[in-house]
Design a protein around this motif. Structure first.
Motif, PDB file in Angstrom:
ATOM      1  N   MET A  11     -96.796  13.355 -11.109  1.00 14.88           N
ATOM      2  CA  MET A  11     -98.136  12.944 -10.663  1.00 14.88           C
ATOM      3  C   MET A  11     -98.454  13.652  -9.354  1.00 14.88           C
TER       4      MET A  11
ATOM      5  N   PHE B 190     -91.175   4.168  -5.366  1.00 18.95           N
ATOM      6  CA  PHE B 190     -92.460   4.468  -6.011  1.00 18.95           C
ATOM      7  C   PHE B 190     -92.801   5.936  -5.847  1.00 18.95           C
TER       8      PHE B 190
ATOM      9  N   PHE C 241     -97.225  -2.124 -15.561  1.00 16.38           N
ATOM     10  CA  PHE C 241     -97.303  -2.898 -14.336  1.00 16.38           C
ATOM     11  C   PHE C 241     -98.400  -3.929 -14.380  1.00 16.38           C
TER      12      PHE C 241
ATOM     13  N   LYS D  32     -92.578  11.812 -12.365  1.00 19.20           N
ATOM     14  CA  LYS D  32     -93.557  11.805 -13.441  1.00 19.20           C
ATOM     15  C   LYS D  32     -94.552  12.959 -13.294  1.00 19.20           C
TER      16      LYS D  32
ATOM     17  N   PHE E  17     -95.446   3.808 -17.888  1.00 16.85           N
ATOM     18  CA  PHE E  17     -94.725   2.839 -17.054  1.00 16.85           C
ATOM     19  C   PHE E  17     -95.667   2.096 -16.114  1.00 16.85           C
ATOM     20  N   PHE E  18     -96.528   2.840 -15.433  1.00 17.45           N
ATOM     21  CA  PHE E  18     -97.449   2.170 -14.508  1.00 17.45           C
ATOM     22  C   PHE E  18     -98.406   1.252 -15.267  1.00 17.45           C
TER      23      PHE E  18
ATOM     24  N   ASP F  39    -100.186   6.472 -16.906  1.00 18.35           N
ATOM     25  CA  ASP F  39     -98.763   6.586 -17.180  1.00 18.35           C
ATOM     26  C   ASP F  39     -98.292   5.330 -17.881  1.00 18.35           C
TER      27      ASP F  39
END
Lengths: 312, 312
Positions: A251, A242, B259, A249, B255-256, B253
């Protein structure tokens, strides 16, 4: 005080390790010496390139290396002149006071148990990882891979080992120790956790606060989280993935930044008769520096003696 | 086709569930009916408020509820008039073709095994979770909590169950099935994974691709990842906690975002004689809608019959 460091271990060895040693040197006090173990022919050019006085370090030359992919037990036996084997011999003979390497983790674990041996009273030494906490500070997860299969009395001891590390190295007063489980209720779990719970509930070895779940790894429910090495290893690698995703990404976040393993040095091996630290394979100079400082703290706090006393 | 839905289960029941049923209705075809199981007195006002024609649904009135914190087995036995117990009775009698609830997960598992029973040849039914993959698409992790302790032959069967679900529901051709482990090498692991590996390597039940590690949960190494329910539950809760952190931190994001459990409906129970889906306790109307559509797919693909055939 002599802090032993394997210069040959890690994906970016020897350069990243030597640079880490140089960085650590600035933070060491008088009487705290770094002993670099590895191929001196490879170390010297890096020191010259960095304009660093070689006299600041001590050296033990070795000309064998245990590769990252080698079988731990075989490698330790077959390569007695490797930096890891030589490092553990020095540790055993008291010529260094701690030993750290970012090399083959399995060989480091095997080497620790073969050379300095398990502390009497301890069933199985274990490997810890230091975790950032959302609200600040750090905590511990153990075991993260030294013991894939555990029994209740082994987990109970991990609680005591983790509690001593947290108290002495993370400066946490009366650390909250919890059992990783699949529910918060006392009677939840698999056979191992259900059998471990009552032992922990009854112990006076540490401050047991009950079960925690996967979602509690980074919150303040516990300072020390105990699990078998299979579960711990899977969790650690999942958490790391993670962190890697957030970095990839782009972040930016203070908490996720603190995930960076570089800040914590390495994973301490607890339960053996001397301070041993295993670094991440990808250890950077910063990680190595922190691994050296972590080794020093393990020496100065007398952690090993405190563990010995607790298990007498 | 009759899709059974427990209106009383979940933290935001009955409202979120009824709203989810309304949302799902738009996506259902002629002949696909939703059967709402719960207190009709509580359902009606919500439908009126939403201006939704009550005739679109069928109703089975119940006046007991199994709470989220109740002991699963005791609750199923002591509350035969609860929405979960009544739902499973309808399923057993063939009056509904699937049953979904966001209520007490334990009671749902116990109810499934007590009522429609385990498919002959299957040792233990299991609970799956659907995972987003970084490169797009979804995969499966199983078991995530139905079986805290597993044996090698049970894990082998989970591989087959997961493979059938992935092939039929996730439309993955010849799904890659992997064993969650603490190293990639064949001989790595704890006693369970080391004993399971050769069974999986030799099986013709599915396409085994070897071991994966905690860091591989979201990458493309495997479509179906098998582990015991303790490990799976811990991993799932850890992964969820990361998602919650990114949301809390306002990190956006793609991808997140994927989730978000809401997108996948619920967790299918595999290995019982009828389609059963367990929703997240915090299920929103969107999650409930997707749980209904997931139930429909489990019916239309004939997944249960395909599992029965595979285990004959």
């Amino acid at each position: 005080m002599k802090i032993g460091l394997d210069i040959m271990g890690g994906d970016y060895a020897p350069k990243a390790i030597v640079l880490g040693a140089i960085a650590a040197h600035q933070s060491l006090n008088a009487g705290e010496h770094l002993v670099l173990i590895g191929d001196t022919e490879q170390i010297k050019p890096i020191l010259i390139e960095e304009g660093f006085n070689p006299d600041h370090f001590e050296y033990v030359h070795t000309d064998e290396v245990i590769g990252m992919g080698e079988h731990p037990t075989k490698a330790i036996v077959q390569k007695p002149k490797s930096s890891i084997s030589v490092g553990f011999n020095l540790l055993k003979e008291g010529k260094i006071d701690s030993f750290a390497s970012a090399g083959n983790s399995g060989a480091m674990l095997v080497g620790a148990v073969f050379s300095v041996k398990t502390i009497p009273g301890i069933i199985r030494p274990c490997l810890c990882t230091i975790l950032p906490k959302i609200k600040g500070g750090t905590g511990l997860l153990l075991d993260v891979g030294a013991n894939a299969d555990c029994k209740p009395d082994i987990l109970l001891q991990f609680g005591a080992l983790g509690s001593l590390y947290a108290e002495n190295l993370l400066q946490i007063d009366n650390p909250k120790v919890a059992l990783m489980n699949i529910g918060e209720e006392d009677e939840k779990g698999n056979m191992l956790s259900m059998a471990t719970f009552p032992l922990m509930k009854d112990t006076n070895l540490f401050n047991f606060v009950g079960n925690v779940e996967g979602r509690d790894l980074f919150n303040d429910k516990a300072d020390v989280i105990v699990c078998d090495g299979f579960t711990g290893n899977v969790m650690l690698k999942l958490a790391e993935s993670f962190y890697v995703m957030t970095v990839k990404k782009g972040m930016k976040d203070e908490f996720f930044d603190r995930f960076n393993y570089e800040q914590y040095g390495g994973s301490p091996v607890l339960g053996v008769n001397a301070p041993v630290v295993i670094g991440h394979g990808i250890s950077s100079p910063l990680a190595v520096k922190n691994m050296v400082l972590q080794s020093r703290e393990m020496i100065t706090t007398g952690l090993v003696d405190k563990i010995k006393t607790a298990f007498k």
